[in-house]
Design a protein around this motif. Sequence first.
Motif, PDB file in Angstrom:
ATOM      1  N   MET A  17      14.161   9.090  -4.105  1.00 27.32           N
ATOM      2  CA  MET A  17      13.892   7.892  -3.315  1.00 27.32           C
ATOM      3  C   MET A  17      12.392   7.760  -3.026  1.00 27.32           C
ATOM      4  N   TYR A  18      11.719   8.859  -2.754  1.00 28.64           N
ATOM      5  CA  TYR A  18      10.284   8.814  -2.467  1.00 28.64           C
ATOM      6  C   TYR A  18       9.513   8.329  -3.706  1.00 28.64           C
ATOM      7  N   ARG A  19       9.938   8.787  -4.867  1.00 28.75           N
ATOM      8  CA  ARG A  19       9.267   8.362  -6.100  1.00 28.75           C
ATOM      9  C   ARG A  19       9.535   6.881  -6.368  1.00 28.75           C
ATOM     10  N   ARG A  20      10.739   6.415  -6.026  1.00 32.72           N
ATOM     11  CA  ARG A  20      11.035   4.986  -6.161  1.00 32.72           C
ATOM     12  C   ARG A  20      10.139   4.156  -5.248  1.00 32.72           C
ATOM     13  N   VAL A  21       9.868   4.650  -4.040  1.00 31.82           N
ATOM     14  CA  VAL A  21       8.981   3.936  -3.113  1.00 31.82           C
ATOM     15  C   VAL A  21       7.562   3.892  -3.680  1.00 31.82           C
ATOM     16  N   LEU A  22       7.100   4.973  -4.260  1.00 32.45           N
ATOM     17  CA  LEU A  22       5.759   4.955  -4.866  1.00 32.45           C
ATOM     18  C   LEU A  22       5.671   3.907  -5.969  1.00 32.45           C
ATOM     19  N   ILE A  23       6.737   3.749  -6.720  1.00 36.26           N
ATOM     20  CA  ILE A  23       6.758   2.769  -7.815  1.00 36.26           C
ATOM     21  C   ILE A  23       6.914   1.345  -7.296  1.00 36.26           C
ATOM     22  N   GLY A  24       7.867   1.145  -6.391  1.00 34.93           N
ATOM     23  CA  GLY A  24       8.241  -0.218  -6.018  1.00 34.93           C
ATOM     24  C   GLY A  24       7.965  -0.635  -4.595  1.00 34.93           C
ATOM     25  N   GLY A  25       7.418   0.249  -3.767  1.00 40.36           N
ATOM     26  CA  GLY A  25       7.149  -0.090  -2.383  1.00 40.36           C
ATOM     27  C   GLY A  25       8.429  -0.167  -1.563  1.00 40.36           C
ATOM     28  N   ALA A  26       8.337  -0.847  -0.429  1.00 39.72           N
ATOM     29  CA  ALA A  26       9.466  -0.937   0.499  1.00 39.72           C
ATOM     30  C   ALA A  26      10.686  -1.571  -0.154  1.00 39.72           C
ATOM     31  N   SER A  27      10.479  -2.469  -1.107  1.00 37.23           N
ATOM     32  CA  SER A  27      11.612  -3.128  -1.758  1.00 37.23           C
ATOM     33  C   SER A  27      12.505  -2.132  -2.496  1.00 37.23           C
ATOM     34  N   ALA A  28      11.966  -0.990  -2.885  1.00 35.52           N
ATOM     35  CA  ALA A  28      12.764   0.027  -3.566  1.00 35.52           C
ATOM     36  C   ALA A  28      13.825   0.601  -2.638  1.00 35.52           C
ATOM     37  N   ILE A  29      13.549   0.630  -1.351  1.00 38.73           N
ATOM     38  CA  ILE A  29      14.517   1.139  -0.381  1.00 38.73           C
ATOM     39  C   ILE A  29      15.604   0.097  -0.170  1.00 38.73           C
ATOM     40  N   GLU A  30      15.188  -1.157  -0.036  1.00 39.99           N
ATOM     41  CA  GLU A  30      16.133  -2.246   0.203  1.00 39.99           C
ATOM     42  C   GLU A  30      17.063  -2.435  -0.993  1.00 39.99           C
ATOM     43  N   ASN A  31      16.516  -2.413  -2.201  1.00 33.17           N
ATOM     44  CA  ASN A  31      17.324  -2.625  -3.405  1.00 33.17           C
ATOM     45  C   ASN A  31      18.191  -1.426  -3.726  1.00 33.17           C
ATOM     46  N   ASN A  32      17.618  -0.223  -3.513  1.00 33.61           N
ATOM     47  CA  ASN A  32      18.315   1.035  -3.785  1.00 33.61           C
ATOM     48  C   ASN A  32      18.937   1.058  -5.179  1.00 33.61           C
ATOM     49  N   GLN A  33      18.213   0.498  -6.147  1.00 34.99           N
ATOM     50  CA  GLN A  33      18.702   0.459  -7.520  1.00 34.99           C
ATOM     51  C   GLN A  33      17.637   1.011  -8.465  1.00 34.99           C
ATOM     52  N   PRO A  34      17.573   2.344  -8.629  1.00 33.44           N
ATOM     53  CA  PRO A  34      16.529   2.943  -9.455  1.00 33.44           C
ATOM     54  C   PRO A  34      16.572   2.492 -10.903  1.00 33.44           C
ATOM     55  N   GLU A  35      17.757   2.102 -11.396  1.00 34.65           N
ATOM     56  CA  GLU A  35      17.849   1.674 -12.787  1.00 34.65           C
ATOM     57  C   GLU A  35      16.975   0.443 -13.028  1.00 34.65           C
ATOM     58  N   GLN A  36      16.968  -0.467 -12.063  1.00 27.14           N
ATOM     59  CA  GLN A  36      16.148  -1.666 -12.213  1.00 27.14           C
ATOM     60  C   GLN A  36      14.672  -1.304 -12.263  1.00 27.14           C
ATOM     61  N   LEU A  37      14.265  -0.323 -11.457  1.00 34.69           N
ATOM     62  CA  LEU A  37      12.869   0.087 -11.491  1.00 34.69           C
ATOM     63  C   LEU A  37      12.504   0.665 -12.848  1.00 34.69           C
ATOM     64  N   GLY A  38      13.437   1.340 -13.495  1.00 38.59           N
ATOM     65  CA  GLY A  38      13.169   1.897 -14.811  1.00 38.59           C
ATOM     66  C   GLY A  38      12.969   0.817 -15.850  1.00 38.59           C
ATOM     67  N   GLU A  39      13.676  -0.309 -15.692  1.00 36.26           N
ATOM     68  CA  GLU A  39      13.581  -1.394 -16.670  1.00 36.26           C
ATOM     69  C   GLU A  39      12.342  -2.245 -16.466  1.00 36.26           C
ATOM     70  N   ASN A  40      12.000  -2.517 -15.210  1.00 36.71           N
ATOM     71  CA  ASN A  40      10.882  -3.407 -14.916  1.00 36.71           C
ATOM     72  C   ASN A  40      10.153  -2.898 -13.679  1.00 36.71           C
ATOM     73  N   PRO A  41       9.461  -1.772 -13.798  1.00 37.17           N
ATOM     74  CA  PRO A  41       8.848  -1.171 -12.615  1.00 37.17           C
ATOM     75  C   PRO A  41       7.676  -2.001 -12.095  1.00 37.17           C
ATOM     76  N   ALA A  42       7.511  -1.963 -10.765  1.00 37.85           N
ATOM     77  CA  ALA A  42       6.352  -2.613 -10.157  1.00 37.85           C
ATOM     78  C   ALA A  42       5.074  -1.920 -10.639  1.00 37.85           C
ATOM     79  N   LEU A  43       5.125  -0.608 -10.718  1.00 39.34           N
ATOM     80  CA  LEU A  43       4.002   0.183 -11.218  1.00 39.34           C
ATOM     81  C   LEU A  43       4.530   1.167 -12.257  1.00 39.34           C
ATOM     82  N   LYS A  44       3.732   1.401 -13.284  1.00 37.25           N
ATOM     83  CA  LYS A  44       4.097   2.415 -14.276  1.00 37.25           C
ATOM     84  C   LYS A  44       3.432   3.724 -13.843  1.00 37.25           C
ATOM     85  N   ILE A  45       4.256   4.692 -13.505  1.00 32.21           N
ATOM     86  CA  ILE A  45       3.752   5.971 -12.996  1.00 32.21           C
ATOM     87  C   ILE A  45       4.361   7.100 -13.816  1.00 32.21           C
ATOM     88  N   LEU A  46       3.513   8.036 -14.234  1.00 32.71           N
ATOM     89  CA  LEU A  46       3.988   9.282 -14.824  1.00 32.71           C
ATOM     90  C   LEU A  46       3.974  10.315 -13.707  1.00 32.71           C
TER      91      LEU A  46
END
Length: 158
Positions: free
Chosen positions: A62-91
């Motif tokens: 969840m913390y890594r999702r927040v780094l990628i997508g900000g607060a919206s990552a907590i609200e959406n709680n859908q990591p799969e979507q972040l993998g498809e279209n991330p707000a930020l590309k982070i290694l």
Amino acid sequence: LGWKFYDADDYHPLENKKKMEEGIPLNDEDRIPWLCALHDILKREDASRQDTILACSALKKMYRRVLIGGASAIENNQPEQLGENPALKILFVHLDGPKDIIAARLEKRRGHFMPLELLQSQFDTLEPPSEPENFITVSLEKSLPEILLQIESAILQG
């Protein structure tokens, strides 16, 4: 690499630092605002096309999702979507090693607010990265030049 470097510990609010100094582990409520602030820094650097390295103990998925997508990552709680279209590309670079090696390194660190006693709580909280996260795992049992070479190779390979 000529990239901008940030140490996430520099951005902890005073309340978080005081808790850690007192040997009290941080919880999600302590960490989420801090991670959102770090996301904002990464987003700002990305918008200015500045490659950036952030040293951060992003212990949970969840913390890594927040780094990628900000607060919206907590609200959406859908990591799969972040993998498809991330707000930020982070290694994410997962520095993995036995507790005794990490403890020895922490003991050498001077002037830091996190005491050695909190190391076990970090291990207890840790959720190592896994697919579909964008990550590499690097062993802390390697020498520093080997660690840096492995990270640099992964970055340059994209």
